[in-house]
Enzyme design. Structure first.
Site, short mmCIF file in Angstrom:
data_model
loop_
_atom_site.label_atom_id
_atom_site.label_comp_id
_atom_site.label_asym_id
_atom_site.label_seq_id
_atom_site.Cartn_x
_atom_site.Cartn_y
_atom_site.Cartn_z
N LYS A 176 30.67 32.38 32.22
CA LYS A 176 30.00 31.79 33.39
C LYS A 176 29.43 32.93 34.23
CE LYS A 176 30.41 30.76 37.51
NZ LYS A 176 29.20 31.14 38.28
N GLU A 179 25.88 32.65 39.90
CA GLU A 179 24.77 31.71 40.10
C GLU A 179 23.47 32.45 40.44
OE1 GLU A 179 26.91 30.09 43.43
OE2 GLU A 179 25.23 30.45 44.78
N GLY A 229 35.24 39.78 40.42
CA GLY A 229 34.64 39.20 41.62
C GLY A 229 35.47 39.55 42.84
N GLU A 232 39.20 37.15 47.34
CA GLU A 232 39.48 35.76 47.75
C GLU A 232 39.45 34.81 46.54
OE1 GLU A 232 36.27 34.38 50.03
OE2 GLU A 232 37.35 32.65 50.84
N GLY A 234 39.54 35.70 43.36
CA GLY A 234 40.54 36.15 42.39
C GLY A 234 41.92 35.58 42.69
N GLU A 251 39.53 41.80 38.13
CA GLU A 251 38.88 43.02 38.60
C GLU A 251 38.26 42.67 39.94
OE1 GLU A 251 39.00 45.88 37.15
OE2 GLU A 251 39.88 45.23 35.26
N CYS A 285 31.89 47.78 43.43
CA CYS A 285 33.29 47.54 43.81
C CYS A 285 34.03 48.83 44.12
CB CYS A 285 34.00 46.79 42.69
SG CYS A 285 33.74 47.54 41.08
N GLU A 386 35.77 45.30 52.63
CA GLU A 386 34.71 45.65 51.69
C GLU A 386 33.38 45.12 52.24
OE1 GLU A 386 34.73 43.58 47.90
OE2 GLU A 386 34.34 45.49 46.93
P1 TAP Z 1 32.72 36.05 43.89
O1 TAP Z 1 32.16 35.25 44.97
O2 TAP Z 1 34.18 36.18 43.78
O3 TAP Z 1 32.10 35.45 42.54
C1 TAP Z 1 32.37 36.01 41.28
C2 TAP Z 1 32.22 34.94 40.21
O4 TAP Z 1 33.22 33.95 40.42
C3 TAP Z 1 30.89 34.20 40.27
O5 TAP Z 1 30.48 33.87 38.96
C4 TAP Z 1 31.26 32.95 41.06
O6 TAP Z 1 30.40 31.86 40.88
C5 TAP Z 1 32.63 32.67 40.49
N1 TAP Z 1 33.45 31.79 41.31
C6 TAP Z 1 33.35 31.52 42.64
N2 TAP Z 1 34.30 30.63 43.01
C7 TAP Z 1 35.01 30.32 41.90
C8 TAP Z 1 36.11 29.47 41.64
N3 TAP Z 1 36.67 28.71 42.60
N4 TAP Z 1 36.60 29.40 40.39
C9 TAP Z 1 36.06 30.14 39.41
N5 TAP Z 1 35.00 30.96 39.59
C10 TAP Z 1 34.48 31.06 40.82
O7 TAP Z 1 32.17 37.55 43.93
P2 TAP Z 1 30.68 38.02 44.09
O8 TAP Z 1 30.30 37.82 45.50
O9 TAP Z 1 29.85 37.43 43.02
O10 TAP Z 1 30.82 39.57 43.75
C11 TAP Z 1 31.22 40.49 44.69
C12 TAP Z 1 32.69 40.83 44.55
O11 TAP Z 1 32.98 41.22 43.22
C13 TAP Z 1 33.09 42.00 45.40
O12 TAP Z 1 34.29 41.72 46.07
C14 TAP Z 1 33.30 43.13 44.40
O13 TAP Z 1 34.18 44.12 44.79
C15 TAP Z 1 33.76 42.41 43.21
N6 TAP Z 1 33.50 43.20 42.01
C16 TAP Z 1 34.54 43.84 41.44
C17 TAP Z 1 34.32 44.64 40.33
C18 TAP Z 1 35.47 45.34 39.69
S1 TAP Z 1 35.23 45.97 38.24
N7 TAP Z 1 36.63 45.44 40.26
C19 TAP Z 1 33.05 44.76 39.81
C20 TAP Z 1 32.00 44.10 40.43
C21 TAP Z 1 32.24 43.31 41.54
P3 TAP Z 1 29.08 31.76 41.82
O14 TAP Z 1 28.12 32.60 41.11
O15 TAP Z 1 28.69 30.34 41.84
O16 TAP Z 1 29.45 32.26 43.16
#
Ligand code: TAP
Length: 490
Positions: A176, A179, A229, A232, A234, A251, A285, A386
């Site tokens: 998945k 979005e 992601g 919150e 996670g 992660e 991240c 962050e």
């Molecule tokens: P999130 O909002 O957590 O979204 C990540 C993914 O999870 C998206 O595909 C999202 O779908 C999905 N998601 C949202 N709610 C969900 C639920 N209830 N159940 C299952 N999946 C769900 O993060 P983001 O804003 O895309 O990315 C930024 C975050 O990612 C930052 O905190 C960053 O630090 C972290 N990140 C960490 C790493 C590593 S390697 N540690 C690498 C990159 C990013 P949608 O697309 O519909 O929102």
């Protein structure tokens, strides 16, 4: 460039969402719609999981000879290398990053496929010494169907970072994408087919996290979730998956410290510290956004950071001069601006700012100028949360112990960097830092042969390297009683 309507991929077929609903995809540099993708929900996830389940349970993928599975991953890597330009252009339009960075992402994705392809034929088990009347075989088996959920900052790289070890382990999967950035994932199916991956081994469902993502986590046909992601989401996924004791790797975010000791080579330390905060628009991240500088060089360090900032060229990622693109979305632009406001409110001072693009065509893009704040302390949001944008906060320190205390003063523990010419100090401090990766005299390299993951609330489990493969494996102990003869049937 208009990418039109792109379908999802289930059981080797391009499909619409069963609801018929779609999601608009934006070019963040211009704020314009460039594509539509299906808004998959729990029914689509169910179809995709059934397809992955069938491919796994029937042995179509895990039962295939290891050398054939290896070949498919290596062929896929070659196809990705051949298609790097088109994939990188699509990535730039989808998430805004500069083209050179997108090309580097695609190249690394191809390497990850080669790296894990190589592992397929080398997943040996063990025979530990037990007693002479028995033999214990320890074998590694794929865990089953993996649900892969990824964010928007490295869309293609993250997709491959999860698909490659899952397939190498013998798992099948449902991906998945975020979005905001589904386009390079949806470009994959034709390459998967060209590499002769069997139907159902990889399925891709686009949709919202709280709908499609949630359904994937809850589905009883999914054996593990690999999530990258926010903290919150996670945390929520871990709670949901606990009901089925489902394996989860997480992660998550970070607030990484970057310690600069006075004895370091300042040219290098400034250039790479700035790179570590501002690359990928700060949407990283492991961004080393908390910069802690030893007092004797504090002022000089800041003067040099000012120069770095003035060299950043913001613009559209496809322009050859661009070194920083827009943020991913209007919503995220507002979120970063809120952080900046709160920094001012808490008493932080903006020391320097970069400049927004001068091209009027980009007026509706989601740009935020890079900024450097001083007069900060560890109580402020800018030092604790962050931001995921191009915002650096710099504070002075005096002693080594103080630096370590400041660096570890965070619930996160993804990465940390330190700069010194004293190897004894470097190793001593590296051991005291509570982070999954510690860079000595560098910032941000993450070779795919080494594990990547966080201490504390930055996650659990590891991606990349051999450890990243083991997340997709189960361990089975087969005990043979050697006192009983086993007759081979005629
Ligand atoms: P999130 O909002 O957590 O979204 C990540 C993914 O999870 C998206 O595909 C999202 O779908 C999905 N998601 C949202 N709610 C969900 C639920 N209830 N159940 C299952 N999946 C769900 O993060 P983001 O804003 O895309 O990315 C930024 C975050 O990612 C930052 O905190 C960053 O630090 C972290 N990140 C960490 C790493 C590593 S390697 N540690 C690498 C990159 C990013 P949608 O697309 O519909 O929102």
């Amino acid at each position: 460039m208009d990418y039109g309507y792109q379908r999802m991929y289930i059981n080797a077929e391009r499909v619409d969402a069963q609801s018929g609903q779609t999601i608009d995809v934006f070019d963040p540099a211009f704020g314009t719609v460039i594509a539509r993708v299906p808004q998959g929900n729990s029914s689509d996830i169910d179809q995709a999981v059934r397809s992955a389940r069938h491919c796994f349970d029937s042995g179509v993928w895990p039962g295939r000879p290891a050398r054939e599975r290896e070949r498919i991953l290596l062929d896929l890597a070659q196809i990705i290398r051949r298609e790097r330009d088109i994939l990188a252009q699509t990535e730039v339009k989808d998430c805004g990053k500069p083209l050179a960075d997108a090309l580097a992402d695609i190249d690394e994705a191809a390497f990850i496929l080669e790296y894990y392809g190589g592992w397929v034929t080398k997943l040996n088990g063990e025979i530990p010494p037990t007693n002479p009347e028995a033999m214990s075989l320890i074998v590694k088996e794929p865990i089953g169907v993996a649900g892969l959920i990824i964010p928007w900052n490295y869309p293609f790289l993250m997709a491959i970072q999860k698909i490659a070890p899952a397939l190498a382990a013998g798992c099948t999967c449902v991906l998945k994408p975020a979005e905001q950035t589904p386009l390079t994932a949806l470009a994959l199916p034709k390459y998967l087919e060209e590499a002769l991956l069997p139907p159902g081994a990889v399925n891709i469902v686009t949709g919202y996290g709280d709908e499609a993502g949630e359904a994937l986590v809850k589905h009883p046909g999914v054996d593990m979730i690999s999530f990258t992601g926010s903290l919150e989401v996670g945390r929520h996924i871990q709670k949901t998956a606990a009901l089925q004791i489902k394996r989860v790797t997480l992660e998550l975010g970070g607030k990484s410290p970057n310690i600069v000791f006075a004895d370091t080579n300042l040219d290098d330390a400034v250039a790479k510290t700035c790179f570590g905060v501002f690359w990928n628009q700060g949407e990283v991240c492991s961004a080393g956004s908390r910069v802690i500088v030893q007092e004797p060089i504090y002022d000089e360090f800041l003067d040099r950071v000012d120069n770095y900032l003035s060299s950043i060229k913001m613009g559209c990622g496809t322009h050859p001069d661009t070194t920083m693109g827009p943020l991913i979305s209007l919503e995220h632009q507002k979120r970063v601006q809120e952080h900046v406001k709160s920094a001012y409110k808490d008493g932080a001072q903006c020391r320097a700012k970069g400049t927004l693009p001068d091209d009027s065509a980009l007026i509706h893009g989601y740009f935020v100028e890079p900024m450097v704040f001083t007069n900060v302390d560890m109580t402020m949001r800018i030092m604790r949360e962050e931001i995921f944008g191009p915002v650096m906060a710099v504070m002075p320190f005096s002693t080594e112990d103080e630096a370590v205390t400041l660096a570890n003063d965070t619930p996160y523990g993804l990465a940390a960097a330190l700069w010194t010419n004293d190897i004894k100090r470097a190793l001593a401090v590296a051991k005291k830092l509570r982070a999954g990766t510690v860079w000595i005299n560098d910032s941000q390299p993450a070779p795919s042969e080494a594990p990547w993951g966080g201490y504390k609330q930055s996650g659990q489990g590891r991606e990349l390297g051999r450890m990243g493969l083991e997340e997709y494996l189960e361990t089975k102990h087969i005990y043979i009683n050697l006192n009983r003869g086993i007759n081979t049937p005629e």
